[in-house]
Design a protein around this motif. Structure first.
Motif, PDB file in Angstrom:
ATOM      1  N   TYR A 164      17.529  -3.188   4.171  1.00 42.07           N
ATOM      2  CA  TYR A 164      17.236  -2.938   2.757  1.00 42.07           C
ATOM      3  C   TYR A 164      17.953  -3.947   1.874  1.00 42.07           C
ATOM      4  O   TYR A 164      18.957  -4.551   2.270  1.00 42.07           O
ATOM      5  N   LYS A 244       8.880   6.432   6.339  1.00 44.40           N
ATOM      6  CA  LYS A 244       8.649   4.980   6.480  1.00 44.40           C
ATOM      7  C   LYS A 244       7.166   4.667   6.726  1.00 44.40           C
ATOM      8  O   LYS A 244       6.714   3.561   6.445  1.00 44.40           O
ATOM      9  N   ARG A 247       5.381   4.469   3.361  1.00 42.11           N
ATOM     10  CA  ARG A 247       5.981   3.306   2.680  1.00 42.11           C
ATOM     11  C   ARG A 247       5.489   1.992   3.275  1.00 42.11           C
ATOM     12  O   ARG A 247       5.401   0.974   2.587  1.00 42.11           O
ATOM     13  N   SER A 269      11.066  13.807  -0.986  1.00 33.84           N
ATOM     14  CA  SER A 269      11.735  12.514  -0.761  1.00 33.84           C
ATOM     15  C   SER A 269      10.878  11.416  -1.382  1.00 33.84           C
ATOM     16  O   SER A 269       9.656  11.425  -1.227  1.00 33.84           O
ATOM     17  N   ARG A 271      10.512   7.069  -1.919  1.00 36.08           N
ATOM     18  CA  ARG A 271      10.956   5.726  -1.563  1.00 36.08           C
ATOM     19  C   ARG A 271      10.177   4.730  -2.410  1.00 36.08           C
ATOM     20  O   ARG A 271       8.963   4.856  -2.573  1.00 36.08           O
ATOM     21  N   ALA A 293      15.642   4.913  -2.935  1.00 32.20           N
ATOM     22  CA  ALA A 293      15.535   6.123  -2.101  1.00 32.20           C
ATOM     23  C   ALA A 293      16.162   7.291  -2.836  1.00 32.20           C
ATOM     24  O   ALA A 293      17.354   7.253  -3.155  1.00 32.20           O
TER      25      ALA A 293
END
Ligand code: AMP
Ligand code: MN
Ligand code: MN
Length: 321
Positions: A164, A244, A247, A269, A271, A293
Motif C-alpha cells: 500500500y 480485495k 477492489r 468495510s 476500501r 481503508a
C-alpha cells in the motif's frame, strides 16, 4: 506526545500492566500486543494481554500467543493499560477497563483518544511499526526474535505485504532490521495467507456470488448474509481479505463489503483506490479508519437497502466534488 516521551513513560511504568487492542483483532492488533508483551516481559514483572475476541487460528505461530487471554470482561485492577491500534474504549469491546493510567498507541486518522496519555501518528502504516520505533528508543538490544516476529507480522498485514501507498522507505528499513533478527518472511506469509480452511473458500464462493456494482462501476460491493455463515460453517473472522476482490476490478474506485454480523446489524468495510477518503465517509456513519481503508457499523431501521442508498450517495458526492 512525542515518541521519546512515550518511550520514557513506558520505561517508568510500574505495577500491573494491561495490554489490549480492538475487538475482532487483526494482525496489527495482535502483532503489536504480542510485540509489546514479549518486549516488556524482560523489563516488568507483571504484564498481561487481554483481548475481547479470540485470536484467529492462523496467528498460532506467534511466540507466546497462547498467553493472550480472551475475555468479554476485565475484572482485574491495573495500574497501567496500554491500548494499541485503537483509541476509543468502545472499540476495545470492553465496557470498562479499571486502570489508574492509560496509554494509547495508534495510527488512525480518526482517532479520538480518551486515555491519560496518547501517541497517534496517522502517517505510520501500522501500530506495529510505530511501536518498533518506540521500542528502539527504549533499548534496541531488547528486540529479539520473539518481539520481531509479531511486529513484522502486523507490518505485513496493515501494509498489504508492503504494497500500500502507506509503505515508506523507513518501513522497508524497519522490515530489514526485523529480518536481521532471524525472521523468515515466508513463515509469516504462509501462516497468514496459505492456511485457509475449506470453510473460508466456501464462504468466499457465496460472497462473490453477491458481487454487484453502483455508480457506473465505480463502486463494487459484496455482501455476507448471516445464512452464509450457517450454510458454510465458517466464522465471520474468516472474511478477512475478501474485500480485495471487488477492489481488484478495473475502474472501481471504492470497494464495499457489507457483513451481517447479527440479524439486521451490519459491519461495513470500505476500501479506496485513492480518489476518495473512506475514513471521512465512515466518520459520517459513526465509524473511522484510514484514507484508503475504513469501516463503520450500521443497525438502521431501513436495513441493507436503506444503508446502500445512503452510503452510495455519500460516496458519489465524495467522488464528484
Ligand atoms: P476493516 O474493514 O474492518 O478491515 O477495517 C478497516 C479500517 O477501518 C481499520 O483500520 C479499522 O480500524 C477501521 N474501522 C473499521 N470499523 C471501524 C469502526 N466501527 N470505527 C472506527 N474505525 C473502524
Ligand atoms: Mn487494526
Ligand atoms: Mn492498524
Amino acid at each position: 506526545m512525542t515518541r521519546r516521551e512515550v518511550a520514557q513513560l513506558i520505561e517508568n511504568m510500574g505495577g500491573r500492566i494491561l495490554i489490549t487492542s480492538h475487538k475482532n483483532p487483526d494482525g496489527d492488533a495482535i502483532g503489536s500486543a504480542l510485540g509489546w508483551f514479549n518486549f516488556l516481559r524482560k523489563l516488568k514483572s507483571n504484564v498481561k494481554v487481554i483481548l475481547y475476541d479470540e485470536v484467529p487460528y492462523f496467528y498460532d505461530f506467534l511466540p507466546n500467543v497462547e498467553k493472550i487471554v480472551s475475555s468479554k470482561k476485565i475484572e482485574e485492577q491495573f495500574d497501567w493499560a496500554i491500548i494499541l491500534d485503537v483509541s476509543e474504549l468502545s472499540r476495545t469491546g470492553f465496557e470498562s477497563i479499571s486502570a489508574r493510567n492509560s496509554l494509547v498507541i495508534d495510527h488512525h486518522a480518526t482517532a479520538n483518544p480518551q486515555s491519560t496519555f496518547a501517541i497517534v501518528e496517522p502517517s505510520m502504516p501500522s501500530t506495529c511499526e510505530l511501536s518498533l520505533e518506540i521500542m528502539k528508543l527504549i533499548g534496541e538490544e531488547l528486540i529479539d526474535y520473539d518481539v520481531a516476529l509479531p511486529i513484522y507480522t502486523g507490518m505485513v498485514t496493515d501494509t498489504g505485504s508492503f504494497g500500500y501507498s502507506s509503505t515508506t522507505p523507513q518501513t522497508l528499513r524497519n522490515a530489514a532490521f526485523l529480518l536481521e533478527k532471524g525472521i523468515n518472511p515466508y513463515t509469516v506469509i504462509k501462516n497468514l495467507f496459505e492456511r485457509n480452511r475449506v470453510t473460508r473458500i466456501k464462504l468466499l464462493q457465496k460472497v462473490l456470488e453477491t458481487l454487484d456494482f453502483a455508480l457506473d462501476g465505480k463502486i463494487a460491493y459484496i455482501t455476507l448474509y448471516q445464512r452464509f455463515i450457517e450454510e458454510t460453517g465458517a466464522g465471520i473472522e474468516e472474511t478477512e481479505g475478501f474485500i480485495k476482490y471487488p477492489r481488484s476490478i478495473d475502474g472501481v474506485e471504492v470497494a464495499v463489503f457489507f457483513k451481517e454480523y447479527e440479524a439486521g446489524k451490519w459491519k461495513v468495510s470500505l476500501r479506496s483506490k485513492g480518489k476518495v477518503d473512506v475514513a471521512d465517509i465512515s466518520r459520517k456513519f459513526g465509524g473511522g479508519g484510514h484514507v484508503m481503508a475504513a469501516g463503520f457499523e450500521y443497525a438502521g431501521e431501513g436495513g441493507l437497502e436503506r444503508l446502500k442508498e445512503e452510503l452510495f450517495k455519500v460516496i458519489e458526492s465524495a467522488l464528484f466534488q
